[in-house]
Design a protein around this motif. Structure first.
Motif, PDB file in Angstrom:
ATOM      1  N   VAL A  21      76.613  30.529  58.183  1.00  0.00           N
ATOM      2  CA  VAL A  21      76.629  30.093  57.462  1.00  0.00           C
ATOM      3  C   VAL A  21      77.112  31.079  56.041  1.00  0.00           C
ATOM      4  CG1 VAL A  21      74.903  28.450  55.504  1.00  0.00           C
ATOM      5  CG2 VAL A  21      74.328  29.069  58.397  1.00  0.00           C
ATOM      6  N   GLU A  22      77.742  30.329  55.237  1.00  0.00           N
ATOM      7  CA  GLU A  22      78.111  31.390  54.353  1.00  0.00           C
ATOM      8  C   GLU A  22      76.684  31.066  52.659  1.00  0.00           C
ATOM      9  OE1 GLU A  22      81.960  30.999  53.611  1.00  0.00           O
ATOM     10  OE2 GLU A  22      82.433  31.259  55.525  1.00  0.00           O
ATOM     11  N   GLY A  23      77.211  31.888  51.838  1.00  0.00           N
ATOM     12  CA  GLY A  23      76.145  31.855  50.957  1.00  0.00           C
ATOM     13  C   GLY A  23      74.883  32.088  50.829  1.00  0.00           C
ATOM     14  N   ILE A  24      73.893  31.448  50.084  1.00  0.00           N
ATOM     15  CA  ILE A  24      72.521  31.522  50.021  1.00  0.00           C
ATOM     16  C   ILE A  24      71.768  31.272  51.207  1.00  0.00           C
ATOM     17  CG2 ILE A  24      72.901  28.709  49.331  1.00  0.00           C
ATOM     18  CD1 ILE A  24      69.917  29.644  47.220  1.00  0.00           C
TER      19      ILE A  24
ATOM     20  N   GLU B 241      87.850  23.985  61.236  1.00  0.00           N
ATOM     21  CA  GLU B 241      86.156  24.487  62.707  1.00  0.00           C
ATOM     22  C   GLU B 241      86.121  25.894  62.001  1.00  0.00           C
ATOM     23  OE1 GLU B 241      87.489  23.972  66.894  1.00  0.00           O
ATOM     24  OE2 GLU B 241      86.993  22.461  66.464  1.00  0.00           O
ATOM     25  N   THR B 242      86.976  26.373  61.105  1.00  0.00           N
ATOM     26  CA  THR B 242      86.378  27.784  60.606  1.00  0.00           C
ATOM     27  C   THR B 242      85.331  27.723  59.471  1.00  0.00           C
ATOM     28  OG1 THR B 242      88.245  27.967  59.264  1.00  0.00           O
ATOM     29  CG2 THR B 242      88.846  28.863  60.965  1.00  0.00           C
ATOM     30  N   LYS B 243      85.105  26.619  59.468  1.00  0.00           N
ATOM     31  CA  LYS B 243      84.243  26.297  58.340  1.00  0.00           C
ATOM     32  C   LYS B 243      83.016  24.992  58.947  1.00  0.00           C
ATOM     33  CE  LYS B 243      85.700  28.443  55.107  1.00  0.00           C
ATOM     34  NZ  LYS B 243      85.248  29.594  54.341  1.00  0.00           N
TER      35      LYS B 243
ATOM     36  N   ALA C  42      82.124  21.604  67.293  1.00  0.00           N
ATOM     37  CA  ALA C  42      81.495  22.340  66.091  1.00  0.00           C
ATOM     38  C   ALA C  42      81.710  20.607  65.698  1.00  0.00           C
ATOM     39  CB  ALA C  42      83.412  22.452  65.398  1.00  0.00           C
ATOM     40  N   GLU C  43      80.600  21.326  64.188  1.00  0.00           N
ATOM     41  CA  GLU C  43      80.432  19.559  63.544  1.00  0.00           C
ATOM     42  C   GLU C  43      79.551  20.652  62.842  1.00  0.00           C
ATOM     43  OE1 GLU C  43      76.956  16.833  61.687  1.00  0.00           O
ATOM     44  OE2 GLU C  43      77.144  19.204  62.839  1.00  0.00           O
ATOM     45  N   GLY C  44      79.830  19.338  61.708  1.00  0.00           N
ATOM     46  CA  GLY C  44      78.959  19.585  59.906  1.00  0.00           C
ATOM     47  C   GLY C  44      80.409  21.111  59.374  1.00  0.00           C
TER      48      GLY C  44
ATOM     49  N   GLY D 156      80.469  30.531  43.472  1.00  0.00           N
ATOM     50  CA  GLY D 156      79.218  29.990  42.915  1.00  0.00           C
ATOM     51  C   GLY D 156      78.649  29.457  43.772  1.00  0.00           C
ATOM     52  N   MET D 157      79.732  28.107  44.037  1.00  0.00           N
ATOM     53  CA  MET D 157      79.706  26.790  45.103  1.00  0.00           C
ATOM     54  C   MET D 157      78.856  26.773  46.029  1.00  0.00           C
ATOM     55  SD  MET D 157      82.385  23.206  45.674  1.00  0.00           S
ATOM     56  CE  MET D 157      82.500  23.146  43.938  1.00  0.00           C
ATOM     57  N   GLN D 158      78.567  26.037  46.116  1.00  0.00           N
ATOM     58  CA  GLN D 158      76.767  25.666  47.699  1.00  0.00           C
ATOM     59  C   GLN D 158      76.778  24.933  47.844  1.00  0.00           C
ATOM     60  OE1 GLN D 158      75.860  30.003  48.259  1.00  0.00           O
ATOM     61  NE2 GLN D 158      74.750  30.218  46.624  1.00  0.00           N
ATOM     62  N   VAL D 159      77.942  24.024  49.436  1.00  0.00           N
ATOM     63  CA  VAL D 159      77.522  23.070  49.097  1.00  0.00           C
ATOM     64  C   VAL D 159      77.881  22.768  50.746  1.00  0.00           C
ATOM     65  CG1 VAL D 159      78.945  20.662  49.334  1.00  0.00           C
ATOM     66  CG2 VAL D 159      78.835  21.980  47.587  1.00  0.00           C
ATOM     67  N   TYR D 160      76.808  22.587  51.312  1.00  0.00           N
ATOM     68  CA  TYR D 160      76.913  21.874  53.053  1.00  0.00           C
ATOM     69  C   TYR D 160      76.525  20.385  53.506  1.00  0.00           C
ATOM     70  CZ  TYR D 160      75.470  26.845  51.819  1.00  0.00           C
ATOM     71  OH  TYR D 160      75.159  28.052  51.815  1.00  0.00           O
ATOM     72  N   GLY D 161      77.026  20.241  54.684  1.00  0.00           N
ATOM     73  CA  GLY D 161      76.861  19.117  55.171  1.00  0.00           C
ATOM     74  C   GLY D 161      77.056  19.198  56.504  1.00  0.00           C
ATOM     75  N   THR D 162      76.252  18.155  57.630  1.00  0.00           N
ATOM     76  CA  THR D 162      76.189  17.675  58.490  1.00  0.00           C
ATOM     77  C   THR D 162      76.043  15.876  58.611  1.00  0.00           C
ATOM     78  OG1 THR D 162      74.776  18.489  60.651  1.00  0.00           O
ATOM     79  CG2 THR D 162      73.013  18.157  58.354  1.00  0.00           C
TER      80      THR D 162
END
Length: 512
Positions: free
Chosen positions: A384-387, A410-412, A428-430, A437-443
């Motif tokens: 997981v990248e970022g925060i 898939e690399t993300k 791979a999922e999500g 500065g952008m920090q966006v995640y989804g699943t």
């Protein structure tokens, strides 16, 4: 065959689900094999069983209270509203289509064999069945086709306890009116009345109770207080959805309250972390400046995205995401965060061939298909990248409920997952977007925040961003907390409900 007791209410949100859960817990504590049952439930909060069947969350809560695994047999019919006048109809855990209310009203009696097969199967495994009704048994326009209140009580040959909410006012009128609108043979099935959500001295209430018993001939077997217990709520009537930001909150999490929001119980775990404010917002004014924005699941992704577009929330979320506010999408919210949502056959929007531009915060594309995916999953976070880098490698369990197929980079990919009860290769999922500065995640995974330590890690990262640490908050084990709440619920109901009378009613049944 099991004995039975049925809990009906004078109105929606009178406390039927809570009383049903309490009796399930009490009977379980007393060594009885007990199962909850609700023939037909209407709710957007649902759960996927180990077999991949979809059922209402209220019966999942009741199953947990009863110490048994949730089974679709406990809720053979689930209605998930898709509009003000129509619902997706789910029978034995599988969606059979979407029907307008009038069409379903004519159709539903055909489901009686499914209802009774499920009920009888559970009854064979039980000492006591605790059945929950829906709405009110006095909805005289619906009685002819009733399969969930007195109609179900007759099929199960079950005595009935009638629950009324005194906190709303007019409790005596609601009880008396309900009973008088029943047919004489139905009224005879009501063996006791329970007054719920009482504040104050019961002695002040006693003259009214005596008069009620005199006028109806039915005893009041309990006056339950306004209970300070935290049990998962069934639907959008939940008081959780009206909470405002706590003045002492260190972390502020805002959940977008979509008109067709589903599975908001995904976020209850955050409420157990001291110092975290979890609130539901439906306007830009309510949004404020949260530390994290969550886009939850929804029964209609495209329509709810358009709703955000029309009221300015989409613009507000995009602005905050571009300025560093963390954004996390679950299921429908995850779909919205992608570049596009195509609906070639009109399964989500009702408009075949439509293509809707997404929020483009994630590099994904979603296409809606006919077959709904309902499955339990296990998996782990990738790098997981970022925060939220501290989530990397952490394991979780959850479930998927959606009809879209999402193509992703898939690399993300945020996670690697695999079905719990099917043979399939991990995949791979999500998705995640972390840049400038952008920090966006989804699943797609419902329940992902319930995994051990996951919610705490998220809060820890949000605190660190503000120069704070987990030493400033207290974290409670979610599963232990839920079991403790069931015990507190049972204790309170034992103290204020005549359980000897309840057992006598169960034992006697309708034989007179």
């Amino acid at each position: 065959m099991a004995k039975a007791i049925m809990i009906q209410g004078t109105m929606s949100n009178a406390g039927k689900s809570l009383v049903t859960a309490a009796l399930c817990r009490i009977f379980h504590q007393d060594g009885k094999r007990v199962n909850p049952f609700k023939s037909q439930n209407m709710a957007l909060n649902s759960f996927i069983t180990a077999e991949g069947a979809e059922m209402g969350r209220a019966q999942v809560v009741q199953a947990e209270a009863a110490g048994v695994k949730p089974s679709v047999l406990m809720n053979p019919i689930l209605l998930k509203p898709t509009s003000d006048s129509g619902s997706q109809v789910i029978v034995n855990g599988v969606a059979i289509g979407t029907m307008p209310a009038v069409e379903y009203y004519k159709y539903k009696t055909k489901l009686i064999p499914d209802i009774m097969k499920a009920y009888n199967t559970l009854a064979e495994q039980s000492d006591i069945m605790v059945i929950e009704g829906a709405g009110s048994p006095a909805e005289i326009n619906l009685k002819a086709q009733d399969i969930v209140n007195m109609g179900m009580a007759k099929m199960a040959k079950s005595p009935v306890l009638l629950v009324a909410d005194i906190d709303r006012g007019g409790v005596f009128a609601s009880i008396y009116g309900t009973l008088m609108l029943l047919e004489p043979e139905e009224r005879a099935m009501v063996k006791g009345v329970i007054i719920n959500k009482f504040r104050g001295d019961v002695s002040i209430l006693k003259p009214g109770l005596d008069m009620l018993e005199e006028k109806t001939g039915i005893p009041v077997i309990g006056v339950l207080p306004m209970m300070n217990v935290d049990i998962e709520d069934e639907d959008s009537l939940s008081e959780r959805l009206t909470q405002v930001k706590s003045k002492n909150a260190l972390i502020d999490i805002a959940v977008i309250k979509f008109p067709r929001m589903s599975n908001f119980t995904d976020f209850n775990v955050f409420e157990l972390i001291d110092g975290v404010s979890l609130r539901y917002v439906k306007s830009t004014e309510e949004l404020g400046n949260p530390d994290m924005i969550i886009l939850p699941g929804t029964k209609n992704t495209i329509d709810d995205l358009k709703w955000m577009r029309q009221n300015g929330l989409e613009t507000a979320v995009l602005h905050k995401a571009n300025n560093g506010t963390v954004v996390f999408g679950i299921c429908g919210g995850y779909q919205m965060l992608g570049r596009s949502l195509s609906d070639p056959f009109g399964y989500d929007s009702g408009h075949a061939g439509s293509v809707t531009t997404g929020m483009a915060l994630l590099n994904t594309e979603t296409e809606f298909v006919e077959k709904k995916r309902t499955i339990q999953m296990k998996g782990h976070f990738n790098r997981v990248e970022g925060i939220f880098s501290g989530l990397s490698g952490r394991e979780f369990y959850g479930y998927e409920i959606h009809s879209g197929i999402t193509r992703l980079e898939e690399t993300k990919a945020l996670n690697t997952v695999e079905p719990i009860n099917e043979k399939a290769e991990p995949f791979a999922e999500g998705s995640q977007t972390v840049r400038s500065g952008m920090q966006v995640y989804g699943t797609y995974i419902h329940g992902i925040f319930d995994g051990e330590g996951i919610a705490a890690k998220i809060v820890e990262a949000l605190l660190a961003r503000k120069g704070l640490s987990m030493d400033d908050v207290k974290v409670i084990d979610y599963q232990e907390y839920k079991q403790h709440q069931y015990d507190l619920l049972a204790q309170s109901v034992r103290e204020h409900l005549d359980m000897e009378k309840v057992y006598a009613i169960v034992e006697k049944g309708l034989d007179e």
